[in-house]
Design a protein around this motif. Sequence first.
Motif, PDB file in Angstrom:
ATOM      1  N   VAL A 192      81.141  30.581 172.757  1.00 21.50           N
ATOM      2  CA  VAL A 192      82.002  29.389 172.473  1.00 21.50           C
ATOM      3  C   VAL A 192      82.304  28.803 171.776  1.00 21.50           C
ATOM      4  CG1 VAL A 192      81.923  27.039 174.093  1.00 21.50           C
ATOM      5  CG2 VAL A 192      80.810  28.646 174.902  1.00 21.50           C
ATOM      6  N   ARG A 193      83.261  28.918 171.513  1.00 20.57           N
ATOM      7  CA  ARG A 193      83.876  27.159 170.128  1.00 20.57           C
ATOM      8  C   ARG A 193      83.223  25.975 170.299  1.00 20.57           C
ATOM      9  NH1 ARG A 193      90.420  29.399 169.006  1.00 20.57           N
ATOM     10  NH2 ARG A 193      89.618  27.836 167.126  1.00 20.57           N
ATOM     11  N   GLY A 194      83.031  25.835 168.778  1.00 22.50           N
ATOM     12  CA  GLY A 194      82.479  24.311 168.350  1.00 22.50           C
ATOM     13  C   GLY A 194      81.092  23.705 167.091  1.00 22.50           C
ATOM     14  N   VAL A 195      80.262  22.949 167.617  1.00 23.41           N
ATOM     15  CA  VAL A 195      80.027  22.981 166.581  1.00 23.41           C
ATOM     16  C   VAL A 195      78.641  23.753 167.305  1.00 23.41           C
ATOM     17  CG1 VAL A 195      81.752  21.647 164.816  1.00 23.41           C
ATOM     18  CG2 VAL A 195      79.629  20.395 167.039  1.00 23.41           C
ATOM     19  N   ASP A 196      77.796  23.501 166.253  1.00 24.21           N
ATOM     20  CA  ASP A 196      76.038  23.517 166.578  1.00 24.21           C
ATOM     21  C   ASP A 196      75.993  21.816 166.527  1.00 24.21           C
ATOM     22  OD1 ASP A 196      73.240  23.270 165.806  1.00 24.21           O
ATOM     23  OD2 ASP A 196      73.003  25.333 165.440  1.00 24.21           O
ATOM     24  N   PRO A 197      75.108  21.653 167.616  1.00 29.17           N
ATOM     25  CA  PRO A 197      74.541  20.003 167.386  1.00 29.17           C
ATOM     26  C   PRO A 197      74.251  20.343 166.281  1.00 29.17           C
ATOM     27  CG  PRO A 197      74.772  21.304 169.692  1.00 29.17           C
ATOM     28  CD  PRO A 197      75.317  21.903 169.056  1.00 29.17           C
ATOM     29  N   GLY A 198      73.294  20.583 165.650  1.00 28.27           N
ATOM     30  CA  GLY A 198      72.448  19.964 164.255  1.00 28.27           C
ATOM     31  C   GLY A 198      72.996  20.296 163.139  1.00 28.27           C
ATOM     32  N   ASP A 199      74.360  20.665 163.441  1.00 28.10           N
ATOM     33  CA  ASP A 199      74.843  20.253 162.131  1.00 28.10           C
ATOM     34  C   ASP A 199      75.973  18.594 162.047  1.00 28.10           C
ATOM     35  OD1 ASP A 199      73.260  22.633 161.017  1.00 28.10           O
ATOM     36  OD2 ASP A 199      75.679  23.667 161.917  1.00 28.10           O
ATOM     37  N   VAL A 200      75.989  18.291 163.092  1.00 30.22           N
ATOM     38  CA  VAL A 200      76.971  17.069 163.341  1.00 30.22           C
ATOM     39  C   VAL A 200      76.736  16.286 162.525  1.00 30.22           C
ATOM     40  CG1 VAL A 200      77.719  15.710 165.166  1.00 30.22           C
ATOM     41  CG2 VAL A 200      76.859  17.773 165.962  1.00 30.22           C
ATOM     42  N   PRO A 201      77.062  15.433 161.612  1.00 24.79           N
ATOM     43  CA  PRO A 201      77.315  14.535 160.817  1.00 24.79           C
ATOM     44  C   PRO A 201      76.586  13.176 161.467  1.00 24.79           C
ATOM     45  CG  PRO A 201      78.783  15.433 160.173  1.00 24.79           C
ATOM     46  CD  PRO A 201      78.645  15.844 161.273  1.00 24.79           C
ATOM     47  N   GLU A 202      75.683  12.724 160.583  1.00 20.64           N
ATOM     48  CA  GLU A 202      75.339  10.984 161.408  1.00 20.64           C
ATOM     49  C   GLU A 202      76.618  10.700 161.898  1.00 20.64           C
ATOM     50  OE1 GLU A 202      71.851   7.183 160.558  1.00 20.64           O
ATOM     51  OE2 GLU A 202      72.244   9.595 159.425  1.00 20.64           O
ATOM     52  N   ALA A 203      77.408   9.850 161.232  1.00 18.29           N
ATOM     53  CA  ALA A 203      78.439   9.714 161.060  1.00 18.29           C
ATOM     54  C   ALA A 203      79.123   9.652 162.092  1.00 18.29           C
ATOM     55  CB  ALA A 203      79.375   9.420 159.458  1.00 18.29           C
ATOM     56  N   GLU A 204      79.362  11.047 162.271  1.00 13.04           N
ATOM     57  CA  GLU A 204      79.754  11.110 163.514  1.00 13.04           C
ATOM     58  C   GLU A 204      79.039  10.791 164.759  1.00 13.04           C
ATOM     59  OE1 GLU A 204      81.440  15.287 164.346  1.00 13.04           O
ATOM     60  OE2 GLU A 204      82.149  16.026 162.404  1.00 13.04           O
ATOM     61  N   ARG A 205      77.724  10.997 164.934  1.00 12.44           N
ATOM     62  CA  ARG A 205      76.544  10.023 166.142  1.00 12.44           C
ATOM     63  C   ARG A 205      77.327   8.676 166.026  1.00 12.44           C
ATOM     64  NH1 ARG A 205      71.182  13.560 164.807  1.00 12.44           N
ATOM     65  NH2 ARG A 205      71.801  15.387 163.783  1.00 12.44           N
ATOM     66  N   LEU A 206      77.344   8.181 164.689  1.00 10.98           N
ATOM     67  CA  LEU A 206      77.560   6.821 164.963  1.00 10.98           C
ATOM     68  C   LEU A 206      78.717   6.505 165.765  1.00 10.98           C
ATOM     69  CD1 LEU A 206      76.791   3.745 164.306  1.00 10.98           C
ATOM     70  CD2 LEU A 206      78.159   4.138 161.805  1.00 10.98           C
ATOM     71  N   VAL A 207      79.362   7.019 165.192  1.00  8.85           N
ATOM     72  CA  VAL A 207      80.983   6.964 166.008  1.00  8.85           C
ATOM     73  C   VAL A 207      80.584   6.976 167.382  1.00  8.85           C
ATOM     74  CG1 VAL A 207      83.586   7.924 166.587  1.00  8.85           C
ATOM     75  CG2 VAL A 207      82.510   7.263 164.379  1.00  8.85           C
ATOM     76  N   ALA A 208      80.701   7.991 167.405  1.00 13.12           N
ATOM     77  CA  ALA A 208      80.044   8.216 169.219  1.00 13.12           C
ATOM     78  C   ALA A 208      79.366   7.277 170.002  1.00 13.12           C
ATOM     79  CB  ALA A 208      79.664   9.733 169.352  1.00 13.12           C
TER      80      ALA A 208
END
Length: 228
Positions: A192-208
Amino acid sequence: MLVTLRDLGRAVPAMWQESLQNGGCFDWATYVGLLHGKRKPAQAFWRQQGMARIVGNWVEAVGADRVTLVTVPRPGAEPGLLWDRFCAAAGIPGEGCAELEPANTSLDAASALVLRELNKSLAGDELSPGDYHTVVKFGLAKKVLAGRAGGAPIGFDPPAWLVERSAEIVARLTASGARVVGTLEDLDPVAVRGVDPGDVPEAERLVAAVDALDARAERLAGGAGDRL
């Protein structure tokens, strides 16, 4: 009896999201690692994804000649192919039916992490299952976070043990004698194409998280707060 079957490569990210939408707190890496065992969360996963067991139970109950398996096409297949297969299996005409938007949109990786953190925060609170489903699962996860624009999907590369497990399942499905609409090759796990959740930057989590708060504020301003 008609049973739809999807490859386990796509099932794992979907089931992790579903576990989070039901209050789960397993991080992505831990969740995937534990699926090879026999305790939580493997119990819940294989209870729903144990295709060979489920089909075998139906074959034993009603006979192989009354069980039809419909496989979900692999990524990149022609739009409408799954619908065509379903209609062929059910013996119903598929022409002229209205097309609907997806009703179960996935969470992106950052949104899934936001939901996990919320679940951890709520763990000590006395929130009833009914209130959780109304406020968090449906009010927040499915109506706000799912399908959020701009978020990267959860990526997954099926490990060797899952590929082997899938091959065993396919062999048992073949031996079941049930009719197949599609092909059991569709059940070979796909990456499945995408990103490893463990590699998601904190800034992107903040945006969400901000997106979720923004949508919540809009609903409150519109008088829908009591329905979230």
